[in-house]
Design a protein around this motif. Structure first.
Motif, PDB file in Angstrom:
ATOM      1  N   ILE A 146       0.838  -1.200   0.000  1.00 26.87           N
ATOM      2  CA  ILE A 146       0.000   0.000   0.000  1.00 26.87           C
ATOM      3  C   ILE A 146       0.874   1.251   0.000  1.00 26.87           C
ATOM      4  N   VAL A 147       1.932   1.225   0.797  1.00 26.38           N
ATOM      5  CA  VAL A 147       2.848   2.371   0.839  1.00 26.38           C
ATOM      6  C   VAL A 147       3.409   2.654  -0.548  1.00 26.38           C
ATOM      7  N   ARG A 148       3.946   1.634  -1.199  1.00 30.92           N
ATOM      8  CA  ARG A 148       4.558   1.853  -2.519  1.00 30.92           C
ATOM      9  C   ARG A 148       3.530   2.326  -3.537  1.00 30.92           C
ATOM     10  N   ALA A 149       2.354   1.704  -3.575  1.00 34.12           N
ATOM     11  CA  ALA A 149       1.327   2.106  -4.538  1.00 34.12           C
ATOM     12  C   ALA A 149       0.907   3.557  -4.307  1.00 34.12           C
ATOM     13  N   THR A 150       0.760   3.949  -3.049  1.00 32.90           N
ATOM     14  CA  THR A 150       0.353   5.317  -2.726  1.00 32.90           C
ATOM     15  C   THR A 150       1.429   6.317  -3.127  1.00 32.90           C
ATOM     16  N   VAL A 151       2.665   6.023  -2.773  1.00 37.17           N
ATOM     17  CA  VAL A 151       3.760   6.950  -3.085  1.00 37.17           C
ATOM     18  C   VAL A 151       3.946   7.069  -4.600  1.00 37.17           C
ATOM     19  N   GLU A 152       3.877   5.968  -5.315  1.00 32.00           N
ATOM     20  CA  GLU A 152       4.005   6.026  -6.774  1.00 32.00           C
ATOM     21  C   GLU A 152       2.839   6.789  -7.402  1.00 32.00           C
ATOM     22  N   ALA A 153       1.637   6.653  -6.850  1.00 38.22           N
ATOM     23  CA  ALA A 153       0.490   7.413  -7.354  1.00 38.22           C
ATOM     24  C   ALA A 153       0.681   8.916  -7.158  1.00 38.22           C
ATOM     25  N   HIS A 154       1.524   9.291  -6.200  1.00 37.44           N
ATOM     26  CA  HIS A 154       1.833  10.698  -5.946  1.00 37.44           C
ATOM     27  C   HIS A 154       3.103  11.140  -6.681  1.00 37.44           C
ATOM     28  N   GLY A 155       3.606  10.321  -7.599  1.00 44.97           N
ATOM     29  CA  GLY A 155       4.779  10.680  -8.382  1.00 44.97           C
ATOM     30  C   GLY A 155       6.098  10.440  -7.680  1.00 44.97           C
ATOM     31  N   GLY A 156       6.087   9.646  -6.617  1.00 43.76           N
ATOM     32  CA  GLY A 156       7.300   9.409  -5.846  1.00 43.76           C
ATOM     33  C   GLY A 156       7.799   7.988  -5.934  1.00 43.76           C
ATOM     34  N   ARG A 157       8.725   7.662  -5.038  1.00 40.68           N
ATOM     35  CA  ARG A 157       9.300   6.314  -4.975  1.00 40.68           C
ATOM     36  C   ARG A 157       9.672   6.007  -3.520  1.00 40.68           C
ATOM     37  N   VAL A 158       9.854   4.710  -3.244  1.00 41.92           N
ATOM     38  CA  VAL A 158      10.219   4.252  -1.904  1.00 41.92           C
ATOM     39  C   VAL A 158      11.593   3.606  -1.980  1.00 41.92           C
ATOM     40  N   ARG A 159      12.450   3.927  -1.006  1.00 39.43           N
ATOM     41  CA  ARG A 159      13.782   3.318  -0.939  1.00 39.43           C
ATOM     42  C   ARG A 159      13.972   2.686   0.423  1.00 39.43           C
ATOM     43  N   LEU A 160      14.580   1.509   0.441  1.00 39.61           N
ATOM     44  CA  LEU A 160      14.936   0.821   1.684  1.00 39.61           C
ATOM     45  C   LEU A 160      16.446   0.727   1.762  1.00 39.61           C
ATOM     46  N   SER A 161      16.994   0.919   2.959  1.00 41.85           N
ATOM     47  CA  SER A 161      18.435   0.763   3.151  1.00 41.85           C
ATOM     48  C   SER A 161      18.696   0.387   4.606  1.00 41.85           C
ATOM     49  N   ASP A 162      19.938  -0.011   4.879  1.00 47.24           N
ATOM     50  CA  ASP A 162      20.332  -0.353   6.234  1.00 47.24           C
ATOM     51  C   ASP A 162      20.441   0.903   7.084  1.00 47.24           C
ATOM     52  N   ALA A 163      20.079   0.766   8.357  1.00 49.38           N
ATOM     53  CA  ALA A 163      20.242   1.876   9.302  1.00 49.38           C
ATOM     54  C   ALA A 163      21.328   1.558  10.323  1.00 49.38           C
ATOM     55  N   GLU A 164      21.797   0.335  10.367  1.00 49.72           N
ATOM     56  CA  GLU A 164      22.907  -0.126  11.208  1.00 49.72           C
ATOM     57  C   GLU A 164      22.807   0.306  12.666  1.00 49.72           C
ATOM     58  N   PRO A 165      22.036  -0.261  13.528  1.00 49.69           N
ATOM     59  CA  PRO A 165      21.169  -1.392  13.223  1.00 49.69           C
ATOM     60  C   PRO A 165      19.819  -0.900  12.710  1.00 49.69           C
ATOM     61  N   GLY A 166      19.104  -1.781  12.068  1.00 50.92           N
ATOM     62  CA  GLY A 166      17.740  -1.483  11.677  1.00 50.92           C
ATOM     63  C   GLY A 166      17.543  -1.220  10.206  1.00 50.92           C
ATOM     64  N   LEU A 167      16.411  -0.602   9.937  1.00 48.45           N
ATOM     65  CA  LEU A 167      15.984  -0.348   8.568  1.00 48.45           C
ATOM     66  C   LEU A 167      15.647   1.124   8.402  1.00 48.45           C
ATOM     67  N   ARG A 168      16.040   1.688   7.260  1.00 46.94           N
ATOM     68  CA  ARG A 168      15.694   3.056   6.876  1.00 46.94           C
ATOM     69  C   ARG A 168      14.765   2.953   5.669  1.00 46.94           C
ATOM     70  N   VAL A 169      13.590   3.573   5.794  1.00 51.76           N
ATOM     71  CA  VAL A 169      12.648   3.637   4.679  1.00 51.76           C
ATOM     72  C   VAL A 169      12.500   5.106   4.315  1.00 51.76           C
ATOM     73  N   GLU A 170      12.676   5.407   3.038  1.00 50.55           N
ATOM     74  CA  GLU A 170      12.545   6.781   2.559  1.00 50.55           C
ATOM     75  C   GLU A 170      11.436   6.854   1.521  1.00 50.55           C
ATOM     76  N   LEU A 171      10.486   7.745   1.770  1.00 47.50           N
ATOM     77  CA  LEU A 171       9.485   8.084   0.772  1.00 47.50           C
ATOM     78  C   LEU A 171       9.984   9.349   0.094  1.00 47.50           C
ATOM     79  N   VAL A 172      10.261   9.274  -1.182  1.00 45.42           N
ATOM     80  CA  VAL A 172      10.762  10.422  -1.934  1.00 45.42           C
ATOM     81  C   VAL A 172       9.593  10.956  -2.756  1.00 45.42           C
ATOM     82  N   LEU A 173       9.178  12.184  -2.465  1.00 47.05           N
ATOM     83  CA  LEU A 173       8.002  12.785  -3.091  1.00 47.05           C
ATOM     84  C   LEU A 173       8.349  14.108  -3.761  1.00 47.05           C
TER      85      LEU A 173
END
Length: 160
Positions: free
Chosen positions: A121-148
């Protein structure tokens, strides 16, 4: 319609509350960034990210809104970082598929597992708004970026 992204994120964080059941969400203050968006849909996407992050975080979740680097500043980022186990790089595309769930290494508590729709749902919503989603390591953990994309790149630099 134009939506103040930092205000939207602040509202989502406030609605989640601090029940003590999950690690707290810490929001860093951000600039007034305007995006053209359906506020309810975008709020649902941010809520899904925070729910996932809190489900897997060990002690904290941090959310921030900020402009992208560069002179044109045509985009902004909503960043959600947790200190949980992260997602293996090999699984990062798959987690956006509907009903997809990663193996037990990401699950902190199997009893709170989801249906595997949140990130789809996150990816579909962000793409519908002309954006993209990126995942990367946060050391420790996860970083999720919504680019709009910002509402008005020509004037956005004045607000940062």
């Amino acid at each position: 319609r134009p939506v103040d992204l930092d205000e939207l994120v602040c509202d989502v964080v406030a609605r989640r509350g601090d029940t003590g059941a999950h690690p707290p969400v810490v929001q860093t203050a951000g600039p007034g960034v305007l995006v053209r968006a359906d506020p309810e849909a975008l709020a649902r996407a941010v809520t899904n990210l925070l729910e996932n992050a809190q489900r897997f975080a060990r002690s904290r979740v941090i959310v921030a809104v900020y402009p992208t680097d560069g002179a044109d500043r045509t985009h902004c980022i909503v960043e959600v970082v947790d200190d949980g186990p992260g997602i293996a790089e090999a699984d990062r595309d798959r987690v956006f598929e509907r009903f997809s769930r990663v193996d037990g290494s990401r699950v902190r508590d199997a009893s709170v597992g989801g249906a595997g729709l949140g990130l789809a749902i996150v990816r579909a919503t962000v793409e519908a708004h002309g954006g993209r989603v990126r995942l990367s390591d946060a050391e420790p953990g996860l970083r999720v970026e919504l680019v709009l994309p910002v509402e008005s790149p020509a004037t956005a630099g004045d607000r940062y």
